[in-house]
Design an enzyme around this catalytic site. Structure first.
Site, short mmCIF file in Angstrom:
data_model
loop_
_atom_site.label_atom_id
_atom_site.label_comp_id
_atom_site.label_asym_id
_atom_site.label_seq_id
_atom_site.Cartn_x
_atom_site.Cartn_y
_atom_site.Cartn_z
N LYS A 76 0.88 -1.18 0.00
CA LYS A 76 0.00 0.00 0.00
C LYS A 76 0.91 1.22 0.00
O LYS A 76 1.38 1.67 1.05
CB LYS A 76 -0.91 -0.03 1.23
CG LYS A 76 -2.27 0.64 1.05
CD LYS A 76 -2.18 2.12 0.70
CE LYS A 76 -1.93 2.98 1.91
NZ LYS A 76 -1.61 4.40 1.55
N GLU A 87 8.50 1.46 11.84
CA GLU A 87 9.63 2.40 11.74
C GLU A 87 9.03 3.79 11.74
O GLU A 87 8.35 4.16 10.80
CB GLU A 87 10.40 2.09 10.44
CG GLU A 87 11.86 2.43 10.54
CD GLU A 87 12.12 3.89 10.27
OE1 GLU A 87 11.90 4.72 11.18
OE2 GLU A 87 12.53 4.19 9.14
N CYS A 138 13.36 10.23 8.25
CA CYS A 138 13.02 9.77 9.60
C CYS A 138 14.21 9.95 10.54
O CYS A 138 14.04 10.23 11.71
CB CYS A 138 12.58 8.32 9.56
SG CYS A 138 13.70 7.25 8.67
N GLU A 148 8.85 15.91 15.95
CA GLU A 148 9.35 15.67 14.60
C GLU A 148 8.72 16.67 13.64
O GLU A 148 7.50 16.79 13.56
CB GLU A 148 9.02 14.24 14.16
CG GLU A 148 9.56 13.94 12.78
CD GLU A 148 9.44 12.47 12.40
OE1 GLU A 148 8.32 11.93 12.45
OE2 GLU A 148 10.47 11.87 12.03
P1 NAI Z 1 1.36 8.65 7.79
O1 NAI Z 1 1.96 7.92 8.91
O2 NAI Z 1 -0.07 9.08 7.90
O3 NAI Z 1 1.47 7.77 6.43
C1 NAI Z 1 2.37 6.71 6.20
C2 NAI Z 1 1.64 5.57 5.48
O4 NAI Z 1 0.64 5.03 6.33
C3 NAI Z 1 0.89 5.99 4.21
O5 NAI Z 1 0.95 4.95 3.26
C4 NAI Z 1 -0.53 6.18 4.71
O6 NAI Z 1 -1.50 6.05 3.69
C5 NAI Z 1 -0.64 5.05 5.72
N1 NAI Z 1 -1.66 5.22 6.75
C6 NAI Z 1 -2.11 6.39 7.31
N2 NAI Z 1 -3.06 6.12 8.22
C7 NAI Z 1 -3.22 4.77 8.26
C8 NAI Z 1 -4.07 3.89 9.00
N3 NAI Z 1 -4.95 4.34 9.90
N4 NAI Z 1 -3.96 2.57 8.79
C9 NAI Z 1 -3.08 2.08 7.89
N5 NAI Z 1 -2.28 2.86 7.15
C10 NAI Z 1 -2.33 4.19 7.34
O7 NAI Z 1 2.28 9.90 7.47
P2 NAI Z 1 1.86 11.31 6.79
O8 NAI Z 1 0.47 11.70 7.22
O9 NAI Z 1 2.10 11.18 5.35
O10 NAI Z 1 2.94 12.31 7.42
C11 NAI Z 1 2.73 12.90 8.69
C12 NAI Z 1 4.03 12.95 9.47
O11 NAI Z 1 4.50 11.63 9.70
C13 NAI Z 1 5.19 13.63 8.78
O12 NAI Z 1 5.14 15.01 8.92
C14 NAI Z 1 6.36 13.01 9.49
O13 NAI Z 1 6.61 13.68 10.70
C15 NAI Z 1 5.91 11.60 9.78
N6 NAI Z 1 6.43 10.65 8.78
C16 NAI Z 1 7.48 9.85 9.12
C17 NAI Z 1 8.04 9.01 8.18
C18 NAI Z 1 9.18 8.12 8.52
O14 NAI Z 1 10.03 7.87 7.67
N7 NAI Z 1 9.28 7.57 9.71
C19 NAI Z 1 7.58 8.98 6.80
C20 NAI Z 1 6.44 9.82 6.55
C21 NAI Z 1 5.91 10.62 7.51
#
Ligand code: NAI
Ligand code: MG
Length: 483
Positions: free
Chosen positions: A176, A251, A285, A385
């Site tokens: 996904k 992660e 990250c 973050e």
């Molecule tokens: P997110 O955590 O919402 O999205 C990451 C993935 O999870 C995407 O594929 C999203 O569609 C999916 N997702 C979201 N909600 C979900 C749920 N309830 N169940 C299953 N899958 C779900 O991250 P977002 O909203 O894009 O970014 C927000 C913040 O998250 C960023 O500003 C950053 O601080 C952090 N982030 C950290 C990352 C890392 O590498 N650890 C990568 C991306 C974002």
């Protein structure tokens, strides 16, 4: 004309069952470059059924040999290398990262396929001794159906670092990709088909987290979830996966310290500290977002880093001279700008770069690099973050203080230590509560090295041997020899 993308389920390119689509933007211009299926629970179930069937009774494990699985992944590595430039351009346009950085990502993607192609034939079991009258065998078997839920900052790398080891282990996979950047993930089925992957082993489902991701986590048909993304969603996944006791690898980002001692090589430390937060627009990250500098060199370091920040060149990701692209989305831009406003109340803004002047980029999601000096470790910009090019610089007096301040955060993903004193370097590295510590460097993440966090930065490790172990169950077989 925006391209109409489709999901890939059971060997076919498909729309969402209800026909809904969502827009995919070019972050440098704000234009819509593609639309993609807005998958929901019914679409997820269609993919889960196919992945389940293929695992339980289909053409995949245990009917393939380790050699065949390995060879498929090795062929995928060659195809990625052949398509390198095209994939790099797609990644740069979709995510906003500069083309030079995208090229490095795609080169590592090819290596990940190669590395895990090698592992497929080396997943060895154990024979623990159980006395003279019996033999025990520990065999490693694939966990089953794996859902890989990935973020937008390294779209193709994140997809590959989950699905390649999962396939090497013998799992079937539902990927996904993030709603912001689905383009390169949708190239993966084409690559894997050409590499000879049997139908039904890999599925790619586009859509939003709450609607397309959540049903994968909740389904009893999915055995394992590999997730990279925000800490908040990581917690949701643990909670909603609890009903089916889902195996999870999480992660979840960080607020990583970057520690500069006075005896470090000054020029390397300045360059490395800046790269640690300005690379990939700071959307990393493991970004070194808290820069601790020893008091005796603090003023010099702040001015040198400010000078370095002034030389960051924002522009089109496809322009070879660009050193920083736009953030991935309007939402992420607003989030980072909000933190810069908070920072202006909490600390001293030492430098703020400029948006690109090209009128074609006027609607792009650009946020220039910012350095805040005289930050305290309890400020919000030092605790939370931000995921953008925003550095917080904090002075320290000695090793004990900097270790205490570094560890005083809920996250524990990575850390960098700059010093020419080897004993100090190792002592600091050992005292830090972080999953990855760089000494006199920042950010290298070779595929061979395990990757993951302490504390609230996650659970489990990806990459390296751990990356494949993460998709395996151990089965203990006891054979009585006495009768
Ligand atoms: P997110 O955590 O919402 O999205 C990451 C993935 O999870 C995407 O594929 C999203 O569609 C999916 N997702 C979201 N909600 C979900 C749920 N309830 N169940 C299953 N899958 C779900 O991250 P977002 O909203 O894009 O970014 C927000 C913040 O998250 C960023 O500003 C950053 O601080 C952090 N982030 C950290 C990352 C890392 O590498 N650890 C990568 C991306 C974002
Ligand atoms: Mg989100």
């Amino acid at each position: 004309m925006a391209q109409e993308l489709q999901s890939y389920v059971d060997g076919k390119w498909v729309d969402a069952l209800d026909g809904e689509r969502f827009d995919v933007f070019n972050p440098a211009t704000g234009e819509v470059v593609a639309t993609a299926p807005n998958s929901k629970k019914a679409d997820a179930e269609r993919a889960i059924d196919a992945a389940r069937r293929t695992f339980d009774e289909g053409a995949w494990w245990p009917r393939t040999t380790e050699r065949e699985r390995g060879r498929i992944l090795l062929r995928a590595a060659d195809i990625v290398r052949r398509e390198h430039e095209r994939l790099a351009e797609l990644e740069a346009v979709d995510s906003g990262k500069p083309i030079g950085e995208a090229r490095e990502d795609i080169a590592e993607v090819a290596f990940m396929f190669e590395y895990y192609g090698g592992w497929a034939t080396k997943i060895e079991g154990e024979i623990p001794p159980v006395g003279p009258d019996a033999i025990s065998l520990v065999v490693k078997e694939p966990m089953g159906v794996a859902a890989c839920i990935t973020p937008w900052n390294y779209p193709m790398m994140m997809a590959t670092q989950k699905m390649a080891p999962a396939l090497a282990a013998g799992c079937t996979v539902i990927l996904k990709p993030p709603e912001q950047t689905p383009l390169t993930a949708l190239e993966i089925p084409k690559i894997m088909e050409e590499a000879g992957l049997p139908t039904g082993v890999l599925h790619v489902l586009t859509g939003f987290g709450e609607t397309a991701g959540a049903p994968l986590v909740e389904s009893p048909g999915v055995d394992k979830v590999g997730f990279t993304g925000s800490r908040e969603v990581g917690k949701i996944i643990m909670r909603s996966g609890a009903d089916t006791l889902k195996r999870v690898t999480l992660e979840l980002g960080g607020k990583s310290p970057n520690i500069v001692f006075a005896d470090a090589d000054f020029a390397s430390a300045i360059e490395g500290s800046c790269n640690g937060i300005f690379w990939n627009q700071g959307e990393i990250c493991s970004a070194g977002s808290r820069v601790f500098v020893e008091k005796s060199i603090y003023d010099d370091a702040v001015s040198a880093m400010s000078e370095r920040a002034r030389h960051v060149r924002l522009g089109s990701p496809l322009d070879e001279d660009t050193t920083m692209g736009p953030l991935v989305s309007e939402e992420q831009k607003e989030r980072v700008e909000r933190y810069i406003e908070i920072g202006e109340k909490e600390a001293r803004l030492a430098v703020m770069g400029e948006r690109p002047s090209d009128p074609k980029l006027a609607n792009g999601y650009f946020v220039p690099p910012a350095i805040f000096a005289d930050v305290t470790n309890d400020a919000r910009i030092a605790r939370e973050e931000i995921f953008g090019p925003v550095m917080s610089v904090i002075p320290f007096k000695d090793i004990d203080e900097v270790v205490r301040l570094s560890n005083d955060n809920d996250y524990g993903l990575a850390a960098a230590v700059w010093t020419n004193d080897i004993k100090k370097a190792i002592n600091t590295a050992r005292a830090l509560r972080a999953g990855i510590v760089w000494i006199n460097d920042s950010q290298p993440a070779p595929t061979e090295m395990p990757w993951g966090g302490y504390k609230q930065s996650g659970i489990g490790r990806e990459l390296g041997r751990e990356g494949v172990e993460d998709y395996l169950e151990k089965k203990s077989i006891y054979i009585n020899l006495s009768q």
